[in-house]
Design a protein around this motif. Structure first.
Motif, mmCIF file in Angstrom:
data_model
loop_
_atom_site.group_PDB
_atom_site.id
_atom_site.type_symbol
_atom_site.label_atom_id
_atom_site.label_comp_id
_atom_site.label_asym_id
_atom_site.label_seq_id
_atom_site.Cartn_x
_atom_site.Cartn_y
_atom_site.Cartn_z
ATOM 1 N N GLY A 1 0.832 -1.187 0.000
ATOM 2 C CA GLY A 1 0.000 0.000 0.000
ATOM 3 C C GLY A 1 0.870 1.241 0.000
ATOM 4 N N VAL A 2 0.279 2.336 -0.444
ATOM 5 C CA VAL A 2 0.951 3.629 -0.438
ATOM 6 C C VAL A 2 0.191 4.550 0.506
ATOM 7 N N ALA A 3 0.934 5.224 1.351
ATOM 8 C CA ALA A 3 0.371 6.264 2.219
ATOM 9 C C ALA A 3 1.120 7.547 1.899
ATOM 10 N N THR A 4 0.382 8.561 1.479
ATOM 11 C CA THR A 4 1.023 9.812 1.108
ATOM 12 C C THR A 4 0.204 10.991 1.601
ATOM 13 N N ASN A 5 0.872 12.093 1.820
ATOM 14 C CA ASN A 5 0.148 13.322 2.139
ATOM 15 C C ASN A 5 -0.147 14.120 0.881
ATOM 16 N N ASP A 6 0.096 13.522 -0.290
ATOM 17 C CA ASP A 6 -0.402 14.063 -1.547
ATOM 18 C C ASP A 6 -1.829 13.552 -1.714
ATOM 19 N N ALA B 1 -3.868 2.769 -2.491
ATOM 20 C CA ALA B 1 -3.109 4.016 -2.361
ATOM 21 C C ALA B 1 -3.993 4.974 -1.584
ATOM 22 N N TYR B 2 -3.463 5.500 -0.503
ATOM 23 C CA TYR B 2 -4.208 6.412 0.356
ATOM 24 C C TYR B 2 -3.530 7.771 0.368
ATOM 25 N N GLY B 3 -4.234 8.767 -0.103
ATOM 26 C CA GLY B 3 -3.766 10.132 0.007
ATOM 27 C C GLY B 3 -4.333 10.770 1.253
#
Length: 180
Positions: free
Chosen positions: A64-69, A90-92
């Motif tokens: 998974g991806v965790a980003t503040n974008d 993918a979690y923004g």
């Protein structure tokens, strides 16, 4: 900096502090659109990362991806890099109630995958990532130097620091052998 770890809302609030709430949300929507389209179009994979992700996926790790974008930006970037099919999610910042360093993304990933937080390894290149790992109860907080963080900035919060994300498969293999 705010650009390395803040959300698009944080950036808009910094740049345009006097906007009304409505105008601020319009500015955030526009900023999300610009950064997701232009940012993903300019995305360049770190050397070896595509192969590394393929290796992890082939070993049945859930990714998974965790980003503040924005979520849209993260998803478009994964497509541009040709690795979207390797990821469960993918979690923004806009996909959860509270972005990094809050634990919401870890909880969402665990809800999706059925994993417990203690079964999750959070790999991050800055303190926000590793603070989220700690807040979310992750079993492993891995700092990597292939991004914005330094060994000094990550040392106090990481379980281990790797030079690059590409070192992750070997590290995880060695860790599994130690527990057998």
């Amino acid at each position: 900096s705010i650009f390395a770890s803040g959300t698009n809302l944080d950036v808009v609030e910094l740049w345009f502090p006097r906007l009304s709430d409505e105008d601020q949300m319009l500015a955030v929507a526009r900023f999300n659109q610009i950064t997701s389209v232009q940012g993903s179009a300019m995305a360049v994979a770190l050397p070896g990362i595509v192969e590394t992700l393929g290796t992890l996926h082939a070993r049945s790790y859930r990714l998974g991806v965790a980003t503040n974008d924005s979520t849209s930006g993260a998803e478009k970037t994964l497509v541009t890099l040709g690795v979207a099919q390797l990821f469960d999610a993918a979690y923004g910042y806009d996909a959860v109630a509270n972005p990094k360093p809050a634990p919401d993304t870890i909880q969402a990933f665990c809800d999706l995958t059925g994993l417990k937080p203690t079964q999750v390894a959070m790999i991050g290149d800055n303190r926000h990532d590793l603070e989220m790992a700690r807040a979310g109860g992750c079993g492993l907080a891995v700092g990597v130097l292939s991004g914005t963080g330094t060994r000094e900035s990550l040392a106090g919060i990481a379980d281990v620091i790797l030079d690059s994300v590409v070192d992750l498969p070997d590290f995880l293999s060695a860790r599994v052998k130690e527990t057998i």
